[in-house]
Design an enzyme around this catalytic site. Sequence first.
Site, PDB file in Angstrom:
ATOM      1  N   ASP A   1     -16.210   6.127   6.477  1.00 50.13           N
ATOM      2  CA  ASP A   1     -17.080   7.303   6.481  1.00 50.13           C
ATOM      3  C   ASP A   1     -16.396   8.366   5.621  1.00 50.13           C
ATOM      4  OD1 ASP A   1     -18.243   9.741   6.968  1.00 50.13           O
ATOM      5  OD2 ASP A   1     -18.339   9.511   9.139  1.00 50.13           O
TER       6      ASP A   1
ATOM      7  N   LYS B   1     -22.704  17.894   1.191  1.00 48.26           N
ATOM      8  CA  LYS B   1     -21.361  18.414   1.469  1.00 48.26           C
ATOM      9  C   LYS B   1     -20.533  18.512   0.184  1.00 48.26           C
ATOM     10  CE  LYS B   1     -21.194  16.353   6.109  1.00 48.26           C
ATOM     11  NZ  LYS B   1     -21.616  17.414   7.009  1.00 48.26           N
TER      12      LYS B   1
ATOM     13  N   CYS C   1     -20.817  17.479  16.538  1.00 47.37           N
ATOM     14  CA  CYS C   1     -21.287  16.075  16.581  1.00 47.37           C
ATOM     15  C   CYS C   1     -20.111  15.109  16.736  1.00 47.37           C
ATOM     16  CB  CYS C   1     -22.110  15.705  15.355  1.00 47.37           C
ATOM     17  SG  CYS C   1     -23.575  16.704  15.164  1.00 47.37           S
TER      18      CYS C   1
HETATM   19  N1  C6P Z   1     -20.805  16.590   9.839  1.00 44.73           N
HETATM   20  C1  C6P Z   1     -20.290  18.868  10.508  1.00 44.73           C
HETATM   21  O1  C6P Z   1     -20.568  20.054  10.665  1.00 44.73           O
HETATM   22  P1  C6P Z   1     -24.964  13.734   7.479  1.00 44.73           P
HETATM   23  O2  C6P Z   1     -25.475  14.654   8.530  1.00 44.73           O
HETATM   24  O3  C6P Z   1     -25.633  12.382   7.540  1.00 44.73           O
HETATM   25  O4  C6P Z   1     -24.949  14.328   6.102  1.00 44.73           O
HETATM   26  O5  C6P Z   1     -23.399  13.525   7.797  1.00 44.73           O
HETATM   27  C2  C6P Z   1     -23.009  13.044   9.052  1.00 44.73           C
HETATM   28  C3  C6P Z   1     -21.515  13.061   9.167  1.00 44.73           C
HETATM   29  C4  C6P Z   1     -20.835  11.860   9.217  1.00 44.73           C
HETATM   30  N2  C6P Z   1     -19.498  11.811   9.280  1.00 44.73           N
HETATM   31  C5  C6P Z   1     -18.758  12.922   9.288  1.00 44.73           C
HETATM   32  C6  C6P Z   1     -17.271  12.811   9.316  1.00 44.73           C
HETATM   33  C7  C6P Z   1     -19.375  14.172   9.240  1.00 44.73           C
HETATM   34  O6  C6P Z   1     -18.629  15.273   9.248  1.00 44.73           O
HETATM   35  C8  C6P Z   1     -20.788  14.242   9.191  1.00 44.73           C
HETATM   36  C9  C6P Z   1     -21.494  15.568   9.201  1.00 44.73           C
HETATM   37  C10 C6P Z   1     -21.305  17.955   9.845  1.00 44.73           C
HETATM   38  O7  C6P Z   1     -19.207  18.399  10.845  1.00 44.73           O
HETATM   39  C11 C6P Z   1     -22.655  18.100  10.461  1.00 44.73           C
HETATM   40  S1  C6P Z   1     -22.718  17.550  12.129  1.00 44.73           S
END
Ligand code: C6P
Length: 413
Positions: free
Chosen positions: A205, A231, A370
């Site tokens: 990830d 991001k 999350c």
């Molecule tokens: N973390 C945070 O504020 P998405 O939402 O699909 O673009 O990314 C999900 C995700 C997956 N792995 C990691 C390590 C992440 O940090 C995130 C997204 C954001 O920490 C939103 S919860």
Amino acid sequence: MIAQPRMDQVEQIRADFPILQRKIGNNRLAYLDNAATSQKPVAVLQTMDDYYRLHNANVHRGVHTLSEEATALYEGVRGKAARLINAPHERQIIFTRGTTEGINLVANTWGRANLGPGDEVLITEMEHHSNIVPWQMLQQQLGFTLRYIPITDEGLLDLSQLGNLLTERTKLLAFVHASNVLGTVNPVEQLVAAARAVGARVLVDGAQSVPHMPVDVQALDIDFLVFSSHKLCGPTGAGVLYGKRELLEEMPPFLGGGDMIREVRLTGSRWNSVPHKFEAGTPSIAEVIGMGAAFDYLQALGMAWVHKHEQMLTGYAYERLSQVEGLRILGPGPEQRGGLIAFTLGDIHPHDLSAALDSEGIAIRAGHHCAQPVHDHYDIAASARASFYLYNTVEEVDRLCDALVKAQEIFSL
Ligand code: C6P
């Protein structure tokens, strides 16, 4: 040699991001919530605007000028993504809506084809929910075992357990490269080598690593890498799944519909080739093209420069935050972390802290981010988190620390 980040260079970078000129109340915005999403430079905004003004059409469908232009712009982003992560071939780049969709894609295609009772998937206690829940959902249906590498109180993976957890039953090791709460940058090479030794596949990830540091999928020998556009200075609604060619060829499709097929008859269908096999329906065309502009923007600066700048800011912030009485930083020291710091301050609720900082124009995130299991480990419900990016300054870190001290005084009255 990577040039040391200079603050006048950072000022130039800041000028590329219109939102950074904003005021919140009477205060200049200090945007320190980059791990949630980053801000977007003019180059990305302009590219998306140009796309809609000049080239908008559906891709892979029409034989007319606009459709051909849109297709060329969209497909051109695969090569840019491949260069960013040093993928051997652009056909190994699959466009997704983001990290979450990328992991769900692997779970529902590779996972369904390869996992069953007796098999094990190994993840870690520091995963974001998007690298836990898809495996839990699949586990309920397929009956494999889901295991977790624990974390130490320092916020590192407890690799002393790896020998017991990673066995010939393990089919997949899926882990976060850089934790979105602890900041910990995990030892990818060591983990990949351990997975290889038992014949397991590896999913990384990269949501919090690819935007912030050089990541080379070939040097690291990664099977699957996922990350999000939003991001890394790009728009929301786009992201990348990289996969090794032989795995992508063998995997069944994810969603069914237009574009992912070669032929559809009432008696059955045949799939398109990789990567289109995994991209059903009209994709996020403008967003993918905008993501390409973000790749160009970052690569012009160099990911090594971005990393160095964030390391400087994180080291400084770590030192200053450590001096705030009652402030507890989650995770390891600055040398083992990426550009974010989550913390608690006495018994002030992180939401109250975030609201107090907002009144000074400082944006941080508060909550469980999350990643509830990480907070469970420390027996806390939530934390506050400051996360940095290429446009942040030492002065903004100073404002953060001063505002925290002020908030502490107010809340202790
Ligand atoms: N973390 C945070 O504020 P998405 O939402 O699909 O673009 O990314 C999900 C995700 C997956 N792995 C990691 C390590 C992440 O940090 C995130 C997204 C954001 O920490 C939103 S919860």
